[in-house]
Scaffold this motif. Structure first.
Motif, PDB file in Angstrom:
ATOM      1  N   THR A 242       5.173  13.261  -9.570  1.00  0.00           N
ATOM      2  CA  THR A 242       5.965  12.047  -9.820  1.00  0.00           C
ATOM      3  C   THR A 242       5.091  10.848 -10.181  1.00  0.00           C
ATOM      4  O   THR A 242       5.618   9.798 -10.527  1.00  0.00           O
ATOM      5  N   GLU A 243       3.753  11.013 -10.072  1.00  0.00           N
ATOM      6  CA  GLU A 243       2.786   9.937 -10.306  1.00  0.00           C
ATOM      7  C   GLU A 243       3.038   8.746  -9.366  1.00  0.00           C
ATOM      8  O   GLU A 243       2.853   7.590  -9.737  1.00  0.00           O
ATOM      9  N   GLU A 244       3.424   9.051  -8.124  1.00  0.00           N
ATOM     10  CA  GLU A 244       3.656   8.021  -7.113  1.00  0.00           C
ATOM     11  C   GLU A 244       2.521   8.017  -6.088  1.00  0.00           C
ATOM     12  O   GLU A 244       1.960   9.060  -5.759  1.00  0.00           O
ATOM     13  N   ARG A 245       2.233   6.812  -5.571  1.00  0.00           N
ATOM     14  CA  ARG A 245       1.357   6.678  -4.408  1.00  0.00           C
ATOM     15  C   ARG A 245       2.250   6.588  -3.176  1.00  0.00           C
ATOM     16  O   ARG A 245       3.122   5.723  -3.099  1.00  0.00           O
ATOM     17  N   LEU A 246       2.037   7.462  -2.248  1.00  0.00           N
ATOM     18  CA  LEU A 246       2.844   7.510  -1.026  1.00  0.00           C
ATOM     19  C   LEU A 246       1.991   6.981   0.114  1.00  0.00           C
ATOM     20  O   LEU A 246       0.976   7.574   0.481  1.00  0.00           O
ATOM     21  N   ALA A 247       2.399   5.843   0.667  1.00  0.00           N
ATOM     22  CA  ALA A 247       1.581   5.141   1.653  1.00  0.00           C
ATOM     23  C   ALA A 247       1.995   5.509   3.070  1.00  0.00           C
ATOM     24  O   ALA A 247       3.155   5.369   3.451  1.00  0.00           O
ATOM     25  N   LEU A 248       1.032   5.976   3.841  1.00  0.00           N
ATOM     26  CA  LEU A 248       1.226   6.287   5.257  1.00  0.00           C
ATOM     27  C   LEU A 248       0.489   5.218   6.066  1.00  0.00           C
ATOM     28  O   LEU A 248      -0.693   4.956   5.814  1.00  0.00           O
ATOM     29  N   PHE A 249       1.148   4.630   7.046  1.00  0.00           N
ATOM     30  CA  PHE A 249       0.518   3.576   7.842  1.00  0.00           C
ATOM     31  C   PHE A 249       0.578   3.923   9.320  1.00  0.00           C
ATOM     32  O   PHE A 249       1.656   4.137   9.876  1.00  0.00           O
ATOM     33  N   ASP A 250      -0.597   3.995   9.948  1.00  0.00           N
ATOM     34  CA  ASP A 250      -0.659   4.282  11.377  1.00  0.00           C
ATOM     35  C   ASP A 250      -1.944   3.685  11.951  1.00  0.00           C
ATOM     36  O   ASP A 250      -3.051   4.173  11.674  1.00  0.00           O
ATOM     37  N   PRO A 251      -1.831   2.622  12.760  1.00  0.00           N
ATOM     38  CA  PRO A 251      -3.024   2.003  13.360  1.00  0.00           C
ATOM     39  C   PRO A 251      -3.850   2.972  14.205  1.00  0.00           C
ATOM     40  O   PRO A 251      -5.044   2.742  14.405  1.00  0.00           O
ATOM     41  N   LYS A 252      -3.239   4.047  14.682  1.00  0.00           N
ATOM     42  CA  LYS A 252      -3.975   5.006  15.508  1.00  0.00           C
ATOM     43  C   LYS A 252      -4.963   5.833  14.689  1.00  0.00           C
ATOM     44  O   LYS A 252      -5.760   6.593  15.264  1.00  0.00           O
ATOM     45  N   THR A 253      -4.917   5.708  13.362  1.00  0.00           N
ATOM     46  CA  THR A 253      -5.879   6.438  12.530  1.00  0.00           C
ATOM     47  C   THR A 253      -7.049   5.564  12.083  1.00  0.00           C
ATOM     48  O   THR A 253      -7.856   5.992  11.253  1.00  0.00           O
TER      49      THR A 253
ATOM     50  N   GLY B 267      12.289  -5.495   0.461  1.00  0.00           N
ATOM     51  CA  GLY B 267      11.239  -5.282   1.439  1.00  0.00           C
ATOM     52  C   GLY B 267      10.841  -3.827   1.528  1.00  0.00           C
ATOM     53  O   GLY B 267      11.326  -2.983   0.768  1.00  0.00           O
ATOM     54  N   LEU B 268       9.936  -3.521   2.462  1.00  0.00           N
ATOM     55  CA  LEU B 268       9.456  -2.165   2.647  1.00  0.00           C
ATOM     56  C   LEU B 268       9.550  -1.782   4.119  1.00  0.00           C
ATOM     57  O   LEU B 268       9.400  -2.623   5.003  1.00  0.00           O
ATOM     58  N   ILE B 269       9.786  -0.506   4.374  1.00  0.00           N
ATOM     59  CA  ILE B 269       9.914   0.003   5.734  1.00  0.00           C
ATOM     60  C   ILE B 269       8.852   1.076   5.961  1.00  0.00           C
ATOM     61  O   ILE B 269       8.743   2.031   5.192  1.00  0.00           O
ATOM     62  N   SER B 270       8.053   0.885   7.017  1.00  0.00           N
ATOM     63  CA  SER B 270       7.098   1.913   7.418  1.00  0.00           C
ATOM     64  C   SER B 270       7.594   2.563   8.699  1.00  0.00           C
ATOM     65  O   SER B 270       7.734   1.877   9.717  1.00  0.00           O
ATOM     66  N   PRO B 271       7.905   3.852   8.667  1.00  0.00           N
ATOM     67  CA  PRO B 271       8.384   4.505   9.893  1.00  0.00           C
ATOM     68  C   PRO B 271       7.311   4.482  10.976  1.00  0.00           C
ATOM     69  O   PRO B 271       6.115   4.526  10.683  1.00  0.00           O
ATOM     70  N   LYS B 272       7.736   4.374  12.214  1.00  0.00           N
ATOM     71  CA  LYS B 272       6.800   4.384  13.328  1.00  0.00           C
ATOM     72  C   LYS B 272       6.341   5.814  13.577  1.00  0.00           C
ATOM     73  O   LYS B 272       7.139   6.697  13.864  1.00  0.00           O
ATOM     74  N   LEU B 273       5.032   6.023  13.465  1.00  0.00           N
ATOM     75  CA  LEU B 273       4.447   7.350  13.628  1.00  0.00           C
ATOM     76  C   LEU B 273       3.864   7.427  15.038  1.00  0.00           C
ATOM     77  O   LEU B 273       2.727   7.048  15.284  1.00  0.00           O
ATOM     78  N   ALA B 274       4.667   7.891  15.968  1.00  0.00           N
ATOM     79  CA  ALA B 274       4.371   7.726  17.391  1.00  0.00           C
ATOM     80  C   ALA B 274       3.403   8.749  17.970  1.00  0.00           C
ATOM     81  O   ALA B 274       2.780   8.499  19.003  1.00  0.00           O
ATOM     82  N   ALA B 275       3.266   9.904  17.350  1.00  0.00           N
ATOM     83  CA  ALA B 275       2.440  10.969  17.936  1.00  0.00           C
ATOM     84  C   ALA B 275       0.973  10.550  18.006  1.00  0.00           C
ATOM     85  O   ALA B 275       0.470   9.852  17.118  1.00  0.00           O
ATOM     86  N   PRO B 276       0.243  10.975  19.036  1.00  0.00           N
ATOM     87  CA  PRO B 276      -1.205  10.690  19.103  1.00  0.00           C
ATOM     88  C   PRO B 276      -1.924  11.308  17.907  1.00  0.00           C
ATOM     89  O   PRO B 276      -1.535  12.358  17.403  1.00  0.00           O
ATOM     90  N   LYS B 277      -2.987  10.642  17.464  1.00  0.00           N
ATOM     91  CA  LYS B 277      -3.741  11.106  16.296  1.00  0.00           C
ATOM     92  C   LYS B 277      -5.172  11.468  16.680  1.00  0.00           C
ATOM     93  O   LYS B 277      -5.724  10.934  17.651  1.00  0.00           O
ATOM     94  N   LEU B 278      -5.779  12.334  15.895  1.00  0.00           N
ATOM     95  CA  LEU B 278      -7.171  12.709  16.130  1.00  0.00           C
ATOM     96  C   LEU B 278      -8.079  11.503  15.908  1.00  0.00           C
ATOM     97  O   LEU B 278      -7.875  10.727  14.963  1.00  0.00           O
ATOM     98  N   PRO B 279      -9.100  11.323  16.745  1.00  0.00           N
ATOM     99  CA  PRO B 279     -10.078  10.249  16.508  1.00  0.00           C
ATOM    100  C   PRO B 279     -10.767  10.430  15.163  1.00  0.00           C
ATOM    101  O   PRO B 279     -11.068  11.559  14.750  1.00  0.00           O
ATOM    102  N   GLN B 280     -11.021   9.314  14.489  1.00  0.00           N
ATOM    103  CA  GLN B 280     -11.626   9.327  13.163  1.00  0.00           C
ATOM    104  C   GLN B 280     -13.024   8.721  13.221  1.00  0.00           C
ATOM    105  O   GLN B 280     -13.214   7.612  13.731  1.00  0.00           O
ATOM    106  N   ILE B 281     -14.000   9.430  12.677  1.00  0.00           N
ATOM    107  CA  ILE B 281     -15.373   8.941  12.558  1.00  0.00           C
ATOM    108  C   ILE B 281     -15.753   9.006  11.083  1.00  0.00           C
ATOM    109  O   ILE B 281     -15.383   9.956  10.385  1.00  0.00           O
TER     110      ILE B 281
END
Length: 389
Positions: free
Chosen positions: A165-176, A129-143
């Motif tokens: 390393t030729e890797e894709r590093l995935a960041l997941f945060d619904p606040k963005t 499986g995969l684990i996405s760390p919880k990114l709790a800090a508030p984020k800037l509004p995106q337009i």
């Protein structure tokens, strides 16, 4: 008959569409309380495009970051985060395609979380499986002010590329997720026809994979089927791809697809597009057009009902003599041929000796989880790549 259980939560987004839409940009910034918004784009946007966006912002533009690069390499994202900090930004406006959008989101995450990208990205859990760390800090509004029809407009994930390393590093945060999207014909007219086609091919492949995903549900089907309907209609007529109305509808198809695949995920075509596109500096659509027919064949026995939905969305009538798989594959190949897309990986510069490492790196991609036929072994991906090569 058992009722299917699912959740369908629609994230809020405000869409402004048409020639006068940027006239509302300043009001939208005021609505979210922004006084120091920063525009993200590449150097190509300097001139009338950037001027139009800055003019629409009024007195609320704190600066412009021109360092967006294709596939959002880590170094450029880190530089962008530093620029947001220096300018004391309170919102971000992404002008451009997927790279601008992803760079803006990822930079906002780095700024808010104050940590290295590898400490914030999704990682394997050692149990398949995969684990996405919880990114709790508030984020800037995106337009977003798009220049291409990309599904990234409505997504919460941001994949950056490590060229070392030729890797894709995935960041997941619904606040963005984007607060609002401004679909302006002047912006869409700036993109070359080939880029519009490649982005829309990527949308078509993603929408098809969403429809055949094993995690689908009826509301997502509605979004994805209309996306496929619009794409089939407009991609079949490449001579009209400079028409502002057509480009606008291709953007709407990308939004529908992006929203629909939030509930269904994507699949192998998307995964291989990620792995090959970043490594070879290819548009995802160019890779999608090559591998999609082979992926559909791989999944066929596990997706017969879903492929019938794809065929219906494409306007293909049922027949006793042709199965949905062959109808869909024939249709996508016709579209891709009309657009002049390559048919083999070797034709876009992919090296045969790289296929095993591409397959290996793809096994860690989040989107592999939704494919109707489970991928249990790296050799299954390698076989698809060999057929596509």
């Amino acid at each position: 008959m058992n009722m299917k259980s699912f959740q369908h939560v629609t994230p809020p987004v405000r869409i402004f569409h048409g020639p006068d839409c940027l006239g509302s940009l300043g009001k939208e910034l005021a609505r979210i309380g922004s006084k120091r918004a920063v525009v993200f784009c590449g150097p190509w946007a300097q001139g009338p495009l950037l001027d139009a966006v800055v003019a629409g912002m009024g007195e609320r533009c704190a600066g412009v970051f021109l360092g967006v690069l294709a596939h959002s390499p880590v170094a450029s994202v880190e530089a962008a985060a530093q620029e947001l900090k220096r300018l004391e930004a309170d919102a971000v406006i992404a002008l451009g395609g997927g790279s601008s959008i992803v760079t803006a989101r990822a930079a906002s995450i780095l700024l808010a979380e104050g940590n290295d990208v590898r400490a914030l990205c999704t990682t394997p859990d050692g149990k398949g499986g995969l684990i996405s760390p919880k990114l709790a800090a508030p984020k800037l509004p995106q337009i977003i002010v798009p220049t291409t029809p990309t599904t990234a407009m409505v997504k919460a994930g941001s994949a950056v590329f490590d060229p070392v390393t030729e890797e894709r590093l995935a960041l997941f945060d619904p606040k963005t997720r984007s607060q609002s999207i401004f679909i302006d014909p002047r912006m869409l007219a700036s993109a070359p026809r080939g880029l519009i086609a490649a982005a829309s091919v990527n949308t078509l492949a993603t929408a098809i994979e969403g429809l055949i995903s094993r995690t689908g549900e009826p509301l997502a089907d509605a979004l994805l089927m209309h996306s496929v309907r619009l794409l089939t209609q407009h991609l079949n007529a490449p001579a009209r791809h400079d028409d502002p109305e057509v480009r606008g509808e291709l953007v709407l198809a990308a939004i529908l697809c992006g929203q629909g695949t939030d509930y269904t995920a994507a699949g192998i075509t998307t995964v291989l597009g990620h792995a090959i596109g970043a490594r070879y500096e290819l548009d995802n659509g160019a890779v999608n057009a090559i591998v999609l027919p082979h992926v559909l064949d791989f999944n066929a026995n596990h997706a017969s009902v879903a492929l019938a939905k794809v065929a219906a969305a494409m306007g293909l009538g049922s027949t006793d003599t042709e199965q949905p798989l062959s109808m869909v594959v024939r249709t996508v190949k016709t579209i891709f041929d009309a657009l002049g897309m390559a048919r083999r990986l070797r034709d876009v510069g992919v090296k045969q000796e790289d296929l095993p490492s591409i397959a290996e790196s793809s096994m860690a991609d989040w989107f592999l989880r939704g494919t109707p036929r489970p991928v249990n072994d790296v050799n299954e991906l390698l076989e698809i790549l060999r057929k596509a090569w």
